[in-house]
Motif scaffolding. Sequence first.
Motif, PDB file in Angstrom:
ATOM      1  N   UNK A   8      -5.970  -9.264  -2.144  1.00  0.00           N
ATOM      2  CA  UNK A   8      -6.250  -7.888  -2.555  1.00  0.00           C
ATOM      3  C   UNK A   8      -5.520  -6.875  -1.663  1.00  0.00           C
ATOM      4  N   UNK A   9      -4.314  -7.209  -1.270  1.00  0.00           N
ATOM      5  CA  UNK A   9      -3.530  -6.314  -0.413  1.00  0.00           C
ATOM      6  C   UNK A   9      -2.507  -5.537  -1.236  1.00  0.00           C
ATOM      7  N   UNK A  10      -2.137  -4.362  -0.719  1.00  0.00           N
ATOM      8  CA  UNK A  10      -1.139  -3.521  -1.373  1.00  0.00           C
ATOM      9  C   UNK A  10      -0.068  -3.138  -0.363  1.00  0.00           C
ATOM     10  N   UNK A  11       1.142  -2.955  -0.832  1.00  0.00           N
ATOM     11  CA  UNK A  11       2.261  -2.521  -0.011  1.00  0.00           C
ATOM     12  C   UNK A  11       2.505  -1.050  -0.339  1.00  0.00           C
ATOM     13  N   UNK A  12       2.471  -0.189   0.678  1.00  0.00           N
ATOM     14  CA  UNK A  12       2.512   1.261   0.483  1.00  0.00           C
ATOM     15  C   UNK A  12       3.646   1.872   1.290  1.00  0.00           C
ATOM     16  N   UNK A  41       3.971   0.390  -3.614  1.00  0.00           N
ATOM     17  CA  UNK A  41       5.222  -0.280  -3.936  1.00  0.00           C
ATOM     18  C   UNK A  41       4.939  -1.557  -4.727  1.00  0.00           C
ATOM     19  N   UNK A  42       3.974  -2.352  -4.264  1.00  0.00           N
ATOM     20  CA  UNK A  42       3.583  -3.559  -4.991  1.00  0.00           C
ATOM     21  C   UNK A  42       2.146  -3.926  -4.639  1.00  0.00           C
ATOM     22  N   UNK A  43       1.532  -4.730  -5.496  1.00  0.00           N
ATOM     23  CA  UNK A  43       0.147  -5.149  -5.291  1.00  0.00           C
ATOM     24  C   UNK A  43       0.045  -6.664  -5.418  1.00  0.00           C
ATOM     25  N   UNK A  44      -0.965  -7.219  -4.767  1.00  0.00           N
ATOM     26  CA  UNK A  44      -1.238  -8.642  -4.878  1.00  0.00           C
ATOM     27  C   UNK A  44      -1.991  -8.938  -6.167  1.00  0.00           C
ATOM     28  N   UNK A  45      -2.287 -10.217  -6.406  1.00  0.00           N
ATOM     29  CA  UNK A  45      -2.971 -10.596  -7.655  1.00  0.00           C
ATOM     30  C   UNK A  45      -4.432 -10.191  -7.696  1.00  0.00           C
ATOM     31  N   UNK A  59      -5.361  -0.828  -8.567  1.00  0.00           N
ATOM     32  CA  UNK A  59      -4.107  -0.134  -8.276  1.00  0.00           C
ATOM     33  C   UNK A  59      -2.936  -0.838  -8.948  1.00  0.00           C
ATOM     34  N   UNK A  60      -1.865  -0.079  -9.165  1.00  0.00           N
ATOM     35  CA  UNK A  60      -0.632  -0.652  -9.704  1.00  0.00           C
ATOM     36  C   UNK A  60       0.545   0.020  -9.005  1.00  0.00           C
ATOM     37  N   UNK A  61       1.703  -0.601  -9.067  1.00  0.00           N
ATOM     38  CA  UNK A  61       2.906  -0.037  -8.451  1.00  0.00           C
ATOM     39  C   UNK A  61       3.175   1.345  -9.040  1.00  0.00           C
ATOM     40  N   UNK A  62       3.503   2.295  -8.172  1.00  0.00           N
ATOM     41  CA  UNK A  62       3.797   3.657  -8.610  1.00  0.00           C
ATOM     42  C   UNK A  62       2.631   4.615  -8.425  1.00  0.00           C
ATOM     43  N   UNK A  63       1.400   4.099  -8.201  1.00  0.00           N
ATOM     44  CA  UNK A  63       0.252   4.981  -7.968  1.00  0.00           C
ATOM     45  C   UNK A  63       0.430   5.737  -6.666  1.00  0.00           C
ATOM     46  N   UNK A  64       0.035   6.997  -6.670  1.00  0.00           N
ATOM     47  CA  UNK A  64       0.062   7.827  -5.457  1.00  0.00           C
ATOM     48  C   UNK A  64      -1.364   7.833  -4.907  1.00  0.00           C
ATOM     49  N   UNK A  65      -1.530   7.430  -3.649  1.00  0.00           N
ATOM     50  CA  UNK A  65      -2.861   7.197  -3.097  1.00  0.00           C
ATOM     51  C   UNK A  65      -3.089   7.956  -1.791  1.00  0.00           C
ATOM     52  N   UNK A  66      -4.364   8.072  -1.416  1.00  0.00           N
ATOM     53  CA  UNK A  66      -4.775   8.554  -0.102  1.00  0.00           C
ATOM     54  C   UNK A  66      -5.420   7.384   0.623  1.00  0.00           C
ATOM     55  N   UNK A  67      -5.147   7.261   1.920  1.00  0.00           N
ATOM     56  CA  UNK A  67      -5.727   6.165   2.699  1.00  0.00           C
ATOM     57  C   UNK A  67      -6.143   6.685   4.056  1.00  0.00           C
ATOM     58  N   UNK A  68      -6.976   5.911   4.744  1.00  0.00           N
ATOM     59  CA  UNK A  68      -7.478   6.298   6.065  1.00  0.00           C
ATOM     60  C   UNK A  68      -6.378   6.380   7.110  1.00  0.00           C
ATOM     61  N   UNK A  86      -5.498  -3.529   2.735  1.00  0.00           N
ATOM     62  CA  UNK A  86      -6.401  -4.048   1.708  1.00  0.00           C
ATOM     63  C   UNK A  86      -6.704  -2.934   0.713  1.00  0.00           C
ATOM     64  N   UNK A  87      -7.007  -3.329  -0.505  1.00  0.00           N
ATOM     65  CA  UNK A  87      -7.328  -2.342  -1.540  1.00  0.00           C
ATOM     66  C   UNK A  87      -8.541  -1.510  -1.128  1.00  0.00           C
ATOM     67  N   UNK A  88      -9.461  -2.081  -0.375  1.00  0.00           N
ATOM     68  CA  UNK A  88     -10.662  -1.355   0.051  1.00  0.00           C
ATOM     69  C   UNK A  88     -10.352  -0.250   1.061  1.00  0.00           C
ATOM     70  N   UNK A  89      -9.163  -0.286   1.706  1.00  0.00           N
ATOM     71  CA  UNK A  89      -8.761   0.771   2.637  1.00  0.00           C
ATOM     72  C   UNK A  89      -8.275   2.024   1.922  1.00  0.00           C
ATOM     73  N   UNK A  90      -8.008   1.920   0.628  1.00  0.00           N
ATOM     74  CA  UNK A  90      -7.531   3.053  -0.147  1.00  0.00           C
ATOM     75  C   UNK A  90      -8.721   3.927  -0.503  1.00  0.00           C
ATOM     76  N   UNK A  91      -8.604   5.234  -0.193  1.00  0.00           N
ATOM     77  CA  UNK A  91      -9.701   6.165  -0.448  1.00  0.00           C
ATOM     78  C   UNK A  91      -9.736   6.661  -1.883  1.00  0.00           C
ATOM     79  N   UNK A  92      -8.565   6.784  -2.509  1.00  0.00           N
ATOM     80  CA  UNK A  92      -8.524   7.251  -3.890  1.00  0.00           C
ATOM     81  C   UNK A  92      -7.098   7.358  -4.412  1.00  0.00           C
ATOM     82  N   UNK A  93      -6.995   7.547  -5.722  1.00  0.00           N
ATOM     83  CA  UNK A  93      -5.711   7.677  -6.395  1.00  0.00           C
ATOM     84  C   UNK A  93      -5.525   9.137  -6.807  1.00  0.00           C
ATOM     85  N   UNK A  94      -4.365   9.707  -6.496  1.00  0.00           N
ATOM     86  CA  UNK A  94      -4.049  11.079  -6.878  1.00  0.00           C
ATOM     87  C   UNK A  94      -3.453  11.072  -8.272  1.00  0.00           C
ATOM     88  N   UNK A  95      -3.851  12.049  -9.081  1.00  0.00           N
ATOM     89  CA  UNK A  95      -3.289  12.091 -10.438  1.00  0.00           C
ATOM     90  C   UNK A  95      -2.490  13.353 -10.663  1.00  0.00           C
TER      91      UNK A  95
END
Length: 95
Positions: A8-12, A41-45, A59-68, A86-95
């Motif tokens: 559940x990791x993401x590359x940002x 940039x990319x997400x795990x399975x 999350x998906x590639x291309x999402x703009x996010x806020x993180x701690x 980790x995906x749990x470290x992401x606070x939210x997705x900006x739209x």
Amino acid sequence: MAFRPLGDRVLVKRVEEESKTKGGIIIPDTAKEKPQEGEVVSVGPGARDEDGKYIAMDLKAGDRILFGKWSGTEVKIDGDDLIIMKESDVLGVLS
């Protein structure tokens, strides 16, 4: 080089903030804080539940996010400064 996070990791990639305030004051690089906004940039399975089935990522590639501020591990891939978190470290997705 292609890189795909595991679990559940993401590359940002951090999004650079403006070096000027709204009032026109230029902020030097030494006084700037690292931005807490980035682009996925990319997400795990996804994570696995107790039965071994994958739980899909929100999350998906291309999402703009806020993180701690202290989230993730900084890495350098192909000369780019990126963060793996980790995906749990992401606070939210900006739209």
